[in-house]
Design an enzyme around this catalytic site. Structure first.
Site, mmCIF file in Angstrom:
data_model
loop_
_atom_site.group_PDB
_atom_site.id
_atom_site.type_symbol
_atom_site.label_atom_id
_atom_site.label_comp_id
_atom_site.label_asym_id
_atom_site.label_seq_id
_atom_site.Cartn_x
_atom_site.Cartn_y
_atom_site.Cartn_z
ATOM 1 N N ASP A 1 0.868 -1.174 0.000
ATOM 2 C CA ASP A 1 0.000 0.000 0.000
ATOM 3 C C ASP A 1 0.906 1.225 0.000
ATOM 4 O OD1 ASP A 1 0.871 0.347 2.618
ATOM 5 O OD2 ASP A 1 -1.122 0.197 3.517
ATOM 6 N N CYS A 39 3.263 -2.908 4.105
ATOM 7 C CA CYS A 39 2.456 -1.733 4.438
ATOM 8 C C CYS A 39 3.185 -1.012 5.570
ATOM 9 C CB CYS A 39 1.014 -2.101 4.788
ATOM 10 S SG CYS A 39 0.757 -3.080 6.278
ATOM 11 N N THR A 56 2.870 -1.109 8.895
ATOM 12 C CA THR A 56 3.276 -2.003 9.981
ATOM 13 C C THR A 56 3.381 -3.460 9.544
ATOM 14 O OG1 THR A 56 0.988 -2.434 10.636
ATOM 15 C CG2 THR A 56 2.127 -0.562 11.717
ATOM 16 N N HIS A 96 9.668 -23.900 9.785
ATOM 17 C CA HIS A 96 8.664 -24.582 10.599
ATOM 18 C C HIS A 96 7.239 -24.405 10.102
ATOM 19 C CE1 HIS A 96 11.349 -24.840 14.447
ATOM 20 N NE2 HIS A 96 11.932 -25.316 13.370
ATOM 21 N N HIS A 99 6.630 -30.696 11.493
ATOM 22 C CA HIS A 99 6.095 -29.384 11.131
ATOM 23 C C HIS A 99 5.029 -29.509 10.041
ATOM 24 C CE1 HIS A 99 9.159 -27.704 13.646
ATOM 25 N NE2 HIS A 99 10.101 -28.298 12.940
#
Length: 145
Positions: free
Chosen positions: A8, A65, A67, A98, A133
């Site tokens: 963004d 973005c 954060t 993992h 995993h």
């Protein structure tokens, strides 16, 4: 390997720097936008990247973005996506080893371009370990069904 990229307005500049990292590594990519720093809505870029990955048109996706939170939330709404929000190299390696993450989200307002480049390189070069995993990933995939 082919990577789908999306950002963004808050992640636009870092996405452009990530493209240089991918170019240097010889990794093919498709930039799905955005292409400016004007305000846009992160789901409009997260979902197309996630859909490219689930359709097999890209092996992995990278989202940026401000954060990384919004992008990761939106991408994880697409069945088959395991998007990890990462801001350090160790987590980048572990989410591949993992969790077999297929989309990476980062926050441009949280980390700088140098660290982002190291995260991308670590994430792209780490393989999934499988074994116990893989069983856990199958349990998560069953939740989507």
């Amino acid at each position: 390997m082919k990577v789908a990229l999306g950002a963004d307005h808050g992640g636009y500049e870092l996405k452009e720097e990530i493209k240089s990292v991918l170019d240097e590594a010889g990794v093919e990519y498709e930039d799905l936008g955005c292409d400016c720093s004007d305000s846009v809505d992160y789901p409009d870029y997260a979902v197309p990247v996630a859909e490219k990955v689930t359709a097999g048109e890209a092996d992995r996706g990278i989202l940026v973005c401000g954060t990384g939170i919004g992008m990761s939330i939106a991408a994880n709404k697409v069945n088959g996506i395991r998007c990890a929000l990462v801001h350090d190299v160790f987590s980048a390696k572990m989410t591949r080893a993992h969790n077999d993450s297929n989309v990476l989200a980062m926050g441009a307002r949280v980390i700088g371009s140098g660290l982002a480049g190291e995260i991308v390189k670590a994430w792209l070069s780490t393989e999934h370990e499988g074994g116990r995993h893989a069983d856990r990933i199958q349990k998560v995939a069953a939740i989507e069904q």
